[in-house]
Structures are given as structure tokens and as C-alpha cells.
Design an enzyme around this catalytic site. Structure first.
Site: not given
Ligand code: Z57
Length: 837
Positions: A370, A565-566, A571, A676
Site C-alpha cells: 500500500h 485525510k490523515r 499529502k 480512496t
Molecule cells: C494506509 O492507510 C495506506 C498505506 C499504508 O502503507 C498505510 Br501503513 C496506511 C493507504 C495509502 O496511503 C492510500 O493511498 C491507499 O488508498 C490506501 O492505503 C488503501 O490502499
């Protein structure tokens, strides 16, 4: 054969799913009197929610039982989704929608004297996750059940979810615990009979009998107990299971030391067992290396694997058939210990030979990456691993030896390559690279959007592509469930779509590409008016919510501009707030006549910062203090308002997203794996302002580039720009005067003591790793294009309609079908209308 008593008596006693308003009221009243032991005359809103939830729970359990029975009887190949996070949000409304009972429940709750929407609002979010990764897991469970796929989730039952965020009077984030179970949780079923022992620490002794087996003994043993959460599918009886583990001491507390007078010692051991599942780690995108986190990961993977293997063993098949019955999806590297754990079970307990065990393991697991951010890639110190999991560390060394020998055969003498690919990173201490282990232990690896998957193949796992071949490395672009993220959160828009498409809503909610049928209506003036009126009412709903919860008055005759978002440097909330300040001074420099032609804007931020992430917390402080100044300025406040909404959550997103005209997804190119919420906004007719990153790119491909606002440097340029900042730094006043002016205002004290923001401003003045300086001018230009476009109301609404119409690809149903077909090799397992035994 019927096992107990008279079959007819059993069947006559079976409850069925509620059908009519009268069934529902009966069930509700029954729960008020029995489960809640309360009287109608003093039943409050919370009690009404509880009674409604308990009634729905009964319905869900009937379908759940029926579904699980079907799976057991037909023994299909199953998939398991292992995720440390499931960000579920509220359940009642979703359960009613999926059961098809929403209207009848509304009627019956209102007959009993309660407002339906208020009743739904009494529910606390289940917030067992940090952000995108956890919410994705929740959307995927909804899609699996809706597609009738035999998939279970496995996670941890944290006693405390993600912290509650408070904002102090200075604008600082404060964290408070989230005791989400305090009011009891009707959506879980404790399984006192589903328990496993899990060991930590102790000693591992290799047996010198030539089998490769070892004995692991001593140390601490704790108990894992299951709680099952029902996951109903939309428009189907299929109700899957999310199994969450709770840690408990093996025996109340250690009676021996208690009797010997060591009371504190006895209680401490019991507390240390309970501590494992007490709290969700609130770090997103940083690997912390804490022992308790490692224990969480092992506790969860060990209990889940034991449970999966017990179910497989009931089929009475030899172990080598495991990959024909079981696929396990690793959500990020968090569950990677499942790989050495399965090796341990197969070798030490099942007496398999190494090669046979490795052949099974590498056909069972699938790994989703991810992120490519280096600080997020998990590594565990070898000494810690040796201490907590001595047998697993041996197995990891063995995996590494065989693996590197194979690499050496393919690339003889390439020692740099061996060092790069090793599971162990040299250093003080040595560290285990979990992404490497997850990659070599899995059947397939995927990223979460096209660009991200390409970056995985060409950067962090490039050597593995060279070694194992490209076909192991795929892409599954993320998706979102349109049930929650359109029908539930935006009921008016959903109703308009249903009316316009002349389709049953169950049809388009399950085949989201049907939204394309809206395209011709972009040309229909009356339709556009209805579309715009719904957006307006959603803005008013948000304004009302903010007034009730925060006491603030928001104007709704303005563009709503949202970034939620976080909080993270990559970001770039900083870019956004610097843009707001720039706009504020631009407004102040205008004459009243000039100002009156300007597009009015209300800017919203929301999001949590990891408690130890100082730069992120400082960003919040800056936003809050800029808001204080701007919202109080009589010259400009008609044209620009700014709000930081505290305690962002799934439920808050459900109110914010439908109200947005434009949302910002402005990560430095190449850093946001997918995103998302970008999909959620666009599905609800909000336009997108973003960088050429993650799923933004695929959204633009679908909706057309003229319906999104792109800006900023592209991924291939990023490395060179970073290099320039480091070695040929040009002062900001030369590279970007507009930005330099904004920074001067901040450090000059325009938003309170300028000194406090220095660490944040220095990240830009110094290495500027996230390229704020490089993208600032094009960002400001993009905002101006947004303003201009918004002033042409009719054209804007057309863009909004076209955007929604082309979002079909981003349904999580599509994503889950890709996993089911191209990864897990599983098929739907429909539940028959009548139960079979
Ligand atoms: C997280 O929420 C995501 C990636 C990570 O490595 C961790 Br730890 C937590 C997120 C991504 O930042 C997003 O871009 C992505 O849409 C989401 O994961 C689901 O794939």
C-alpha cells in the site's frame, strides 16, 4: 441425520428474518423489555438505538448461520483477508440497507415515537483503523458478502480504537481514548468456545534428527478468544464473518504466585496478556518497532492461522491440498509473520519437509503493498525478533539462506544484489525486511493503482521482478462500496439516480457502470437543477451539523472546498493552507468592487495526526490559527471562510463528502499509492483538484481530463527536483516569490507567535522533500481555474454529472472480483433460500 431431539420441534422453533412492520415492532418491544430491561416511558434515544440494533442483530444472525452452514456443507475454496485494521464506521443503517429492511424499520421506529435519523446517530463508530488501508478492508468485506464470495476477515478486537481528537484553545491536537465498547456492542458475538493458545518468548531448540524440526517451549502463553462480527451482503442472504481476536490470560491469573503471596506479580502477568489487544496503534505510514506491536502482529496471525487450519482439517484432506481450499490475503506487511508461522506449523507440528512446506506456503499467501514511502516499510530488529519469537527468527534465517542461494545461482557473483535482496538488512541492529519476506512468501504481489503498482515493480521490488518474473507482480486498483458511499450517505442523490435511470436501485448499486446512463442528462436543464438542488441541501445538512456540534455558522452560498485525510507531509495539507493564506492576502489587496466578482469559498480540513508526528501537529495548529484570523476579518469573511473540523471519522466523512463541490488530493507525485476518498467525492458529484498521482490518474482517464483539475510536477521529475533542493538550493524568494511572501507573513506573526511554526516552515526552506516550492505556482493557477469554472454554474453542474456518471470502475465490487478471479481463484457460494442441513 438430525442430531438432537425431534427435527419437527426444532424447525417449528426456528425464527425467520423479520418481514413486516409488525414483526419489527414486536421484536423491538421485546428487546426493550427483556434484553434491555427497560420501560417504554423512560426509554431514551440510546435505548431506542439499542433495541433497534438488537432486533437487526437477530435478523443478521439468522442469515449468518445459514451462510456459514452453507460454506461448511459445500466446502468451497475460501479466502481470508488478514488486516490489522477494519475501519467499519456505523453498522445499523448499513445492515438495514443490505437486508432491504430500511423503510420498514424507519416506519416502525417512528410508530414507536422515535426519529429514525436521530436513532441512527446514537451509534458510535467502530474505528478500528487509521485511514485508507483500514477503510479499504471494510469496503472489501461489504463487496465480498454482496458478491456471495466465501471470504472471512481476520483482525484484532482492540478495546480502544483510533484516539478521539480534541483541539485545544491554542490549536493543538489533544488525544483522548476511544472507549467504543462502553455502551456494549450489539454487532459482535463472543465465541467463548473458539480459543487458541499463543506463545511468546521462551526457547527454540533444533532437533538433531535430520528432520529440520525444532521444539519451542517456555515463555509466556496467552489465550486468543474470537468475537464474530456479521457482514451482510447487499440484496443477498449471504452474511460473512469478520473474526476479531481478544487476548486474555490463560488462567485468570497465576494461582501459584498468588498463593505464594506474590499478588502483584500474579496480576501483572494477567495484565500483560490483556494489554496485547488493548489499543490500536495510531501511526499511519511509520513503522515504530515497538515490542507490543510485534506481539499484536504475532498474536493475531497465530490465532487466525490456527483457526484456518482447524477448519481445513475438518475436510480430512492432506496438507498439500491446502492451496486448493485456502487463499490468504496479506493487507500490507502487518500479517507477514503468518509466513514463518505456517512454515513452523507445517514443519514442527505436521512433520512436512522444508521444500514441501515452502511449496504450500507460497501458494496460499497473496501480498498487497500500500505504499512506497521508505519510512512506512516495516522492519523488525533481529534481537527483538529473536527474543519474542525465537523459532520464527530461525525459520526466517533458513528462508533467507535458501532464497539467497537461489539468487546466487541465477546471478552468480552479484554480491550487491544479494545484499539488496536479503531478508536481513545489515546494520546495528540488523533488521528483518518484512516486504521482502511477504514478497518471496506469496503467490502474487499487487499494488493498489496502476501508477503505484508500476512503482512497486520498478523501485522497491525491482530486484524481485528480475528474479521471479514480472507475472507475479500485478495491480488491483482500489474501490469503494457504493452502498455506503452513495446510497447511505447521499440518499437524495441516490433516489434521483434511480428515478432517472429507470432501474431498480439494487441493479445499479451492484453494477455501478450503469451510472453511465446519466450522461445524456447532463444536457437536460431541469435535471441539472435537481442535481444542483441536492448538492445545496447536502451543504445545508453539513452546515447544520457544524452548527449543532461546534456552534459555528457556515455560509452555504459558497463553493465548498474539502481536504479530509490523515495529516501527513506527503499529502501536503501545508500546500493547501499556504494557498488559503495566499488567497486571503490577495482578497485583502482588492477593492470592494473587485472582491464582489470573486468566487466565494468555504475551505474545510479534517484529519488526525499521529500523536508523535510533530510537523503534522504543527500543520493542524497553523490551520486552526489561520482560520481564527480569516473568519474574523470583516473585509474578507464574506468571501473566504476556513474550518478545521475536529475528530475526523467515517461518520463525519459521510456528511462532508456529499456536500463538497471540489476536493483536494494533492500529494507529491508518486507518493499516494491510490487514495480512496478521491473516488468517494467524485461518485457524489464533487470535482477533483489533484496531482497526477495514485488513483487520481485513473479517475481522470474515466471522467475525462476536462472534468478534473490537475497541476504539479509528474512522478519522473520528482527525484531530480529533490536532488536540486539538496545540492543546488535556490532561495525561495527567487524560486517562488509568491510562496516566500506567504512564509514571511507566517513567521512575522500574522497568525499568532510566528516562532512556533519555524520547524514546519523549515521543512520547506531546507530540503523541501515534498516539493512545496516546485508545485506552489501551478497549484495557485489550478485554484484560479477552479474559481473560473465554478462561476459558470451550468457548465460546472455538467462536469459534476459527468463525473458521477463515469465512476463505475471504482466500485469495490469490481476490485473484489479481480482478486477473486485473478488472485484467490474462488467462486461465489450462494446461500439457498431454504436452510439445508
Ligand atoms: C494506509 O492507510 C495506506 C498505506 C499504508 O502503507 C498505510 Br501503513 C496506511 C493507504 C495509502 O496511503 C492510500 O493511498 C491507499 O488508498 C490506501 O492505503 C488503501 O490502499
Amino acid at each position: 441425520k438430525w442430531p438432537l431431539g425431534d427435527e419437527k420441534v426444532w424447525k417449528a422453533g426456528m425464527r425467520t428474518v423479520d418481514k413486516d412492520v409488525s414483526d419489527i415492532t414486536k421484536s423491538f418491544v421485546n428487546h426493550v423489555h427483556t434484553s434491555l430491561a427497560r420501560q417504554p416511558y423512560n426509554l431514551d434515544g440510546l435505548g431506542a438505538y439499542q433495541a433497534a440494533a438488537l432486533s437487526v442483530r437477530d435478523d443478521l444472525l439468522i442469515n449468518w448461520n445459514h451462510t456459514q452452514n452453507t460454506y461448511t456443507r459445500t466446502a468451497p475454496k475460501r479466502a481470508y483477508y488478514l488486516s490489522l485494521e477494519f475501519l467499519m464506521g456505523r453498522t445499523l443503517d448499513n445492515a438495514l440497507l443490505n437486508l432491504g429492511l430500511k423503510d420498514k424499520f424507519k416506519e416502525s421506529v417512528e410508530l414507536l415515537g422515535f426519529n429514525f435519523e436521530d436513532t441512527l446517530e446514537k451509534e458510535r463508530d467502530a474505528a478500528l483503523g487509521n485511514g485508507g488501508l483500514g477503510r479499504l478492508a471494510a469496503c472489501y468485506l461489504d463487496s465480498c458478502a454482496s458478491q456471495e464470495l466465501p471470504v472471512w476477515g481476520y483482525g484484532l478486537r482492540y478495546e480502544y480504537g483510533i484516539f478521539q481528537q480534541l483541539i485545544s484553545s491554542e490549536g493543538d491536537q489533544l488525544e483522548a481514548p476511544d472507549p467504543w465498547l462502553a455502551n456494549q456492542n450489539p454487532w459482535e458475538l463472543p465465541r467463548i468456545d473458539v480459543v487458541y493458545d499463543v506463545r511468546f518468548y521462551g526457547h527454540a531448540e533444533r532437533l538433531e534428527d535430520g528432520t529440520g524440526r525444532a521444539l519451542w517451549h517456555g515463555g509466556q502463553e496467552v489465550l486468543a478468544m474470537a468475537y464474530d462480527v456479521m457482514i451482510p451482503g447487499y440484496g443477498t442472504q449471504s452474511t460473512n464473518n469478520l473474526r476479531l481476536w481478544e487476548s486474555k490470560p490463560k488462567r485468570g491469573f497465576d494461582l501459584n504466585s498468588f498463593n505464594a503471596g506474590n499478588y502483584e506479580g500474579a496480576v501483572a502477568a494477567s495484565n500483560s496478556a490483556q494489554a496485547i489487544t488493548s489499543v490500536l496503534y495510531p501511526n499511519d505510514h511509520t513503522s515504530f518497532g515497538k515490542e507490543l506491536r510485534l506481539k499484536q502482529q504475532y498474536f493475531w496471525t497465530a490465532a487466525s492461522l490456527a483457526d484456518i487450519l482447524r477448519r481445513f482439517k475438518n475436510l480430512d484432506k492432506p496438507m498439500r491440498y491446502l492451496p486448493d481450499y485456502v487463499a490468504i490475503q496479506l493487507n500490507d506487511t502487518h500479517p507477514t509473520l503468518a509466513i514463518p508461522e505456517l512454515m513452523r506449523i507445517l514443519i514442527d507440528e505436521e512433520d512436512l519437509r522444508w521444500d514441501d512446506a515452502w511449496g504450500i506456503v507460497t501458494n496460499v499467501f497473496f501480498y498487497t503493498n500500500h505504499t512506497v514511502l521508505p519510512e512506512a516499510l516495516e522492519k523488525w530488529a533481529v534481537p527483538l525478533m529473536e527474543f519474542v519469537l525465537p523459532r520464527h527468527m530461525q525459520i526466517i534465517y533458513d528462508i533467507n539462506l535458501f532464497f539467497l542461494q537461489a539468487v546466487e545461482r541465477k546471478f552468480p557473483g552479484d554480491r550487491d544484489r544479494l545484499a539488496r535482496m536479503s531478508l536481513i538488512e545489515e546494520g546495528f541492529p540488523k533488521q528483518v525486511r518484512m516486504a521482502h519476506l511477504a514478497c518471496i512468501g506469496s503467490r502474487k504481489v499487487n499494488g493498489v493503482a496502476e501508477l503505484h503498482s508500476e512503482l512497486v515493480r520498478t523501485t522497491i521490488l525491482k530486484d524481485f521482478v528480475d528474479f521471479e518474473g514480472i507475472s507475479k507482480f500485478g495491480n488491483v486498483t482500489n474501490g469503494i462500496t457504493p452502498r455506503r458511499w452513495l446510497d447511505q450517505c447521499n440518499p437524495e442523490l441516490s433516489a434521483l439516480i434511480t428515478k432517472t435511470l429507470k432501474l431498480d436501485k439494487a441493479v445499479w448499486l451492484k453494477d455501478l457502470t450503469k451510472l453511465e446512463g446519466l450522461l445524456p442528462f447532463a444536457e437536460n436543464k431541469a435535471f441539472r437543477a435537481e442535481w444542483a438542488a441536492i448538492k445545496q441541501r447536502n451543504k445545508e445538512r453539513l452546515a447544520h451539523y457544524v452548527q449543532v456540534t461546534l456552534g459555528l455558522i457556515i455560509r452555504t452560498d459558497a463553493m465548498f472546498d474539502v481536504q479530509i485525510k490523515r495529516i501527513h507531509e506527503y499529502k501536503r495539507q501545508t500546500l493547501n493552507i499556504l494557498g488559503v493564506i495566499h488567497r486571503y492576502y490577495a482578497l485583502k489587496n482588492m477593492t470592494p468592487a473587485q472582491r464582489s466578482k470573486i468566487n466565494r469559498r468555504v475551505v474545510f480540513f479534517a484529519g488526525k495526526a499521529a500523536p508523535a508526528y510533530h510537523i503534522a501537529k504543527l500543520t493542524i495548529r497553523l490551520i486552526v490559527n489561520v482560520a481564527r484570523v480569516i473568519n474574523a476579518d470583516p473585509e474578507t469573511k464574506e468571501f473566504l471562510q476556513l474550518y478545521f473540523l475536529p475528530d475526523y471519522s467515517v461518520s463525519l466523512a459521510e456528511v462532508l463528502i456529499p456536500a463538497s463541490d471540489i476536493s483536494q488530493h494533492i500529494s507529491t507525485a508518486g507518493t499516494e499509492a491510490s487514495g480512496t476518498s478521491n473516488m468517494k467525492f467524485c461518485l457524489n458529484g464533487g470535482l477533483l483538484l489533484g496531482t497526477v498521482d495514485g488513483a487520481n490518474i485513473e479517475i481522470a482517464e474515466e471522467v475525462g481530463e476536462d472534468n478534473v483539475f490537475f497541476f504539479g510536477h509528474l512522478t519522473p521529475a520528482v527525484e531530480d527536483l529533490r536532488y536540486k533542493h539538496l545540492y543546488h538550493g535556490i532561495p525561495i524568494d527567487q524560486q517562488c516569490p509568491a510562496l516566500a511572501d506567504v512564509l514571511k507573513k507566517i513567521s512575522g506573526g500574522a497568525f499568532g507567535d510566528g516562532g512556533v511554526y519555524e520547524p514546519l516552515l523549515n521543512t520547506i526552506r531546507q530540503s523541501d522533500y515534498y516539493l512545496i516550492t516546485d508545485d506552489f505556482d501551478s497549484y495557485i493557477a489550478a485554484l484560479e481555474m477552479v474559481d473560473e469554472a465554478y462561476l459558470d454554474k451550468e457548465e460546472w453542474i455538467k462536469k459534476s454529472i459527468r463525473t458521477t456518471a463515469k465512476m463505475g470502475k471504482f466500485s469495490s465490487d469490481r476490485a473484489i472480483n479481480e482478486y477473486a478471479e485473478s488472485y484467490w481463484n474462488i467462486e461465489p457460494c450462494p446461500v439457498p433460500a431454504e436452510p439445508k442441513y
